[in-house]
Design a protein around this motif. Sequence first.
Motif, PDB file in Angstrom:
ATOM      1  N   GLU A  20       0.935  -1.200  -0.041  1.00 49.21           N
ATOM      2  CA  GLU A  20       0.007   0.124   0.061  1.00 49.21           C
ATOM      3  C   GLU A  20       0.966   1.366   0.071  1.00 49.21           C
ATOM      4  OE1 GLU A  20      -3.803   2.146   2.416  1.00 49.21           O
ATOM      5  OE2 GLU A  20      -2.445   0.638   3.539  1.00 49.21           O
ATOM      6  N   ILE A  21       1.849   1.264   0.969  1.00 48.23           N
ATOM      7  CA  ILE A  21       2.807   2.327   0.865  1.00 48.23           C
ATOM      8  C   ILE A  21       3.482   2.745  -0.550  1.00 48.23           C
ATOM      9  CG2 ILE A  21       4.996   3.276   1.779  1.00 48.23           C
ATOM     10  CD1 ILE A  21       4.576   1.812   4.399  1.00 48.23           C
ATOM     11  N   TYR A  22       3.844   1.696  -1.224  1.00 50.18           N
ATOM     12  CA  TYR A  22       4.463   2.171  -2.452  1.00 50.18           C
ATOM     13  C   TYR A  22       3.463   2.454  -3.508  1.00 50.18           C
ATOM     14  CZ  TYR A  22       9.182   0.176  -1.094  1.00 50.18           C
ATOM     15  OH  TYR A  22      10.373   0.318  -0.581  1.00 50.18           O
ATOM     16  N   LEU A  23       2.289   1.965  -3.409  1.00 50.88           N
ATOM     17  CA  LEU A  23       1.244   2.193  -4.373  1.00 50.88           C
ATOM     18  C   LEU A  23       0.721   3.621  -4.316  1.00 50.88           C
ATOM     19  CD1 LEU A  23      -0.935  -0.979  -4.381  1.00 50.88           C
ATOM     20  CD2 LEU A  23       0.316  -0.145  -6.281  1.00 50.88           C
ATOM     21  N   LYS A  24       0.527   4.072  -2.968  1.00 49.54           N
ATOM     22  CA  LYS A  24       0.100   5.435  -2.667  1.00 49.54           C
ATOM     23  C   LYS A  24       1.147   6.602  -3.071  1.00 49.54           C
ATOM     24  CE  LYS A  24      -3.367   4.707   0.857  1.00 49.54           C
ATOM     25  NZ  LYS A  24      -3.865   4.909   2.222  1.00 49.54           N
ATOM     26  N   ASN A  25       2.447   6.105  -2.730  1.00 52.01           N
ATOM     27  CA  ASN A  25       3.672   6.841  -3.259  1.00 52.01           C
ATOM     28  C   ASN A  25       3.674   7.283  -4.913  1.00 52.01           C
ATOM     29  OD1 ASN A  25       4.552   7.334  -0.747  1.00 52.01           O
ATOM     30  ND2 ASN A  25       6.221   5.592  -1.005  1.00 52.01           N
ATOM     31  N   GLU A  26       2.936   6.219  -5.502  1.00 52.61           N
ATOM     32  CA  GLU A  26       2.888   6.126  -7.139  1.00 52.61           C
ATOM     33  C   GLU A  26       1.461   6.855  -7.446  1.00 52.61           C
ATOM     34  OE1 GLU A  26       5.163   5.762  -9.294  1.00 52.61           O
ATOM     35  OE2 GLU A  26       6.587   4.802  -8.017  1.00 52.61           O
ATOM     36  N   GLY A  27       0.686   7.349  -6.744  1.00 56.23           N
ATOM     37  CA  GLY A  27      -0.304   8.068  -6.782  1.00 56.23           C
ATOM     38  C   GLY A  27      -1.754   7.232  -7.112  1.00 56.23           C
ATOM     39  N   TYR A  28      -1.815   5.833  -6.689  1.00 54.06           N
ATOM     40  CA  TYR A  28      -2.875   4.960  -6.737  1.00 54.06           C
ATOM     41  C   TYR A  28      -3.649   5.178  -5.372  1.00 54.06           C
ATOM     42  CZ  TYR A  28      -0.270   3.322 -10.575  1.00 54.06           C
ATOM     43  OH  TYR A  28       0.869   3.230 -11.736  1.00 54.06           O
ATOM     44  N   HIS A  29      -4.984   4.810  -5.578  1.00 54.83           N
ATOM     45  CA  HIS A  29      -5.881   4.703  -4.604  1.00 54.83           C
ATOM     46  C   HIS A  29      -6.032   2.887  -4.209  1.00 54.83           C
ATOM     47  CE1 HIS A  29      -9.556   4.844  -1.966  1.00 54.83           C
ATOM     48  NE2 HIS A  29     -10.097   4.082  -2.734  1.00 54.83           N
ATOM     49  N   VAL A  30      -5.945   2.647  -3.121  1.00 56.11           N
ATOM     50  CA  VAL A  30      -5.720   1.428  -2.579  1.00 56.11           C
ATOM     51  C   VAL A  30      -6.891   0.656  -1.829  1.00 56.11           C
ATOM     52  CG1 VAL A  30      -3.945  -0.412  -1.326  1.00 56.11           C
ATOM     53  CG2 VAL A  30      -3.122   1.744  -2.673  1.00 56.11           C
ATOM     54  N   LEU A  31      -7.163  -0.569  -2.092  1.00 57.74           N
ATOM     55  CA  LEU A  31      -8.136  -1.105  -1.220  1.00 57.74           C
ATOM     56  C   LEU A  31      -7.604  -2.353  -0.823  1.00 57.74           C
ATOM     57  CD1 LEU A  31     -11.350  -0.881  -3.524  1.00 57.74           C
ATOM     58  CD2 LEU A  31     -10.886   0.404  -1.497  1.00 57.74           C
ATOM     59  N   LYS A  32      -7.654  -2.944   0.418  1.00 57.41           N
ATOM     60  CA  LYS A  32      -7.252  -4.097   0.777  1.00 57.41           C
ATOM     61  C   LYS A  32      -8.146  -5.045   1.296  1.00 57.41           C
ATOM     62  CE  LYS A  32      -4.918  -1.714   3.723  1.00 57.41           C
ATOM     63  NZ  LYS A  32      -3.660  -1.346   4.924  1.00 57.41           N
ATOM     64  N   ALA A  33      -7.617  -6.271   1.121  1.00 56.96           N
ATOM     65  CA  ALA A  33      -8.527  -7.638   1.582  1.00 56.96           C
ATOM     66  C   ALA A  33      -7.641  -8.549   1.836  1.00 56.96           C
ATOM     67  CB  ALA A  33      -9.292  -8.245   0.219  1.00 56.96           C
ATOM     68  N   ALA A  34      -8.123  -9.462   2.968  1.00 56.13           N
ATOM     69  CA  ALA A  34      -7.300 -10.444   3.495  1.00 56.13           C
ATOM     70  C   ALA A  34      -7.515 -11.841   2.953  1.00 56.13           C
ATOM     71  CB  ALA A  34      -7.651 -10.603   5.005  1.00 56.13           C
ATOM     72  N   ASP A  35      -8.393 -12.017   1.970  1.00 57.67           N
ATOM     73  CA  ASP A  35      -8.452 -13.387   1.305  1.00 57.67           C
ATOM     74  C   ASP A  35      -9.396 -13.039   0.160  1.00 57.67           C
ATOM     75  OD1 ASP A  35     -11.386 -13.380   2.188  1.00 57.67           O
ATOM     76  OD2 ASP A  35     -10.899 -13.774   3.972  1.00 57.67           O
ATOM     77  N   GLY A  36      -9.719 -14.231  -0.729  1.00 53.72           N
ATOM     78  CA  GLY A  36     -10.285 -13.964  -1.909  1.00 53.72           C
ATOM     79  C   GLY A  36     -11.742 -13.596  -1.657  1.00 53.72           C
TER      80      GLY A  36
END
Length: 228
Positions: A20-36
């Motif tokens: 998430e940290i790297y994606l946000k540094n590249e300007g992306y919005h991030v969603l996170k999930a723990a499983d499928g």
Amino acid sequence: MKKLTVLVTDDDQDIRDGIEIYLKNEGYHVLKAADGLEAIKLLEENEVHLIILDIMMPNMDGITATFKIRAVRNIPIIMLSAKAEQSDKIHGLSVGADDYITKPFHPLELMARVKSQLRRYVDLGEYDEPSEQVIGLELDVAAREVRVEGEPVKLTPTEYKITELLLKNAGRVFSISEIYELVWNEQAYNAENIVAVHIRKIREKIEVDPKNPRFLKVVWGLGYKIEK
């Protein structure tokens, strides 16, 4: 164009947070999930442009999740795996993943692959801004509402899920088994009557003449679709 969204799915919170940290540094919005299962739920509720998906997860693994996602969506999927065997890579790609990276990986390599997949998907024309309106029939995902000629239709949760599936993929024919497995999230067994009853009820609510449907059509021997 609005900010692109990447869904990071991994049962390891440290990995999710690190990516998430790297994606946000590249300007992306991030969603996170723990499983499928959680990933598929987020996909139903949000516009996502790329998925980073671990293979080994509880509840629903990455292979199963990819198979289910590919039944309805064409967004890029980058698989993560602790396994380096060629057979695992081939398996992941064969069910629909676009790329495959082995753990441990360098974050900058992952970011380069993310950019490459998004460039292909967005810049080279595979992605269209979503249009979920069929003439007279409109889907409001945020409100979880279907409207006919601008008027909301009262659907049960299951009826809404079926309509949402068909509307998001207008023109595509879904078999009874596909509808059942994607909506009920379990293997189809004697599903014909269950699906047919729900289709009939949906028609009664969205069609002026349910016996001569304008929107929700049967394709004999194949399944159902919503026509544009």
